[in-house]
Design an enzyme around this catalytic site. Sequence first.
Site, PDB file in Angstrom:
ATOM      1  N   CYS A 184       0.836  -1.207   0.000  1.00 44.23           N
ATOM      2  CA  CYS A 184       0.000   0.000   0.000  1.00 44.23           C
ATOM      3  C   CYS A 184       0.872   1.260   0.000  1.00 44.23           C
ATOM      4  CB  CYS A 184      -0.901  -0.044   1.240  1.00 44.23           C
ATOM      5  SG  CYS A 184      -1.754   1.495   1.607  1.00 44.23           S
TER       6      CYS A 184
ATOM      7  N   CYS B 120       0.158   3.741   2.831  1.00 39.72           N
ATOM      8  CA  CYS B 120       0.653   3.183   4.105  1.00 39.72           C
ATOM      9  C   CYS B 120       2.148   3.442   4.247  1.00 39.72           C
ATOM     10  CB  CYS B 120       0.399   1.678   4.170  1.00 39.72           C
ATOM     11  SG  CYS B 120      -1.325   1.201   4.065  1.00 39.72           S
TER      12      CYS B 120
END
Length: 172
Positions: free
Chosen positions: A85, A88
């Site tokens: 991600c 993230c």
Amino acid sequence: MTFLLFKSAVVYNIFSPPQGQNNYKLELALSFFLDHDDGDESNHQAEFTGGNVTLVTTKDVWDQKLAEAKREHKIVVANFSAGWCGPCRMISPYYIELSVNHPALMFLTVDVDELSELSTQWDIKATPTFFFLRDGEQMDRLVGANKPELLRKIKAIVESETSTTPAPRPDM
């Protein structure tokens, strides 16, 4: 013109072809670089830990950390994220910095792929998702890598905790 991109110990040399030929677009090169999976999962885990952040790798560790937070009267900030991600990975250094700046809170990171059952239990639909827990119960949550909102929520929690904690009384 030559562009060098670094990822781990790998250097990607992206060059422009001679004049008069079609030029490569930097966006394509960056797309390759950002999406390239070198198969080294240890780097992904290292990106999510540091400071006072604990990487939760099992349900038992999750339960132990929540019990510890309850004993120590700490609020837990749990970051459900994934190595693949981009948002993230972008917010992870900031999350680590927040953990250092707010030692009264317990900062945890859960990899949604490693602990899919726990992620399902907490109804994770997007990453990153941050939960704010008191005694294992959700106080608040934030979906997305929104740095200002994450800081605002942490500050609000810290302020509410300090205003509700009675000051120690001097002995008489």
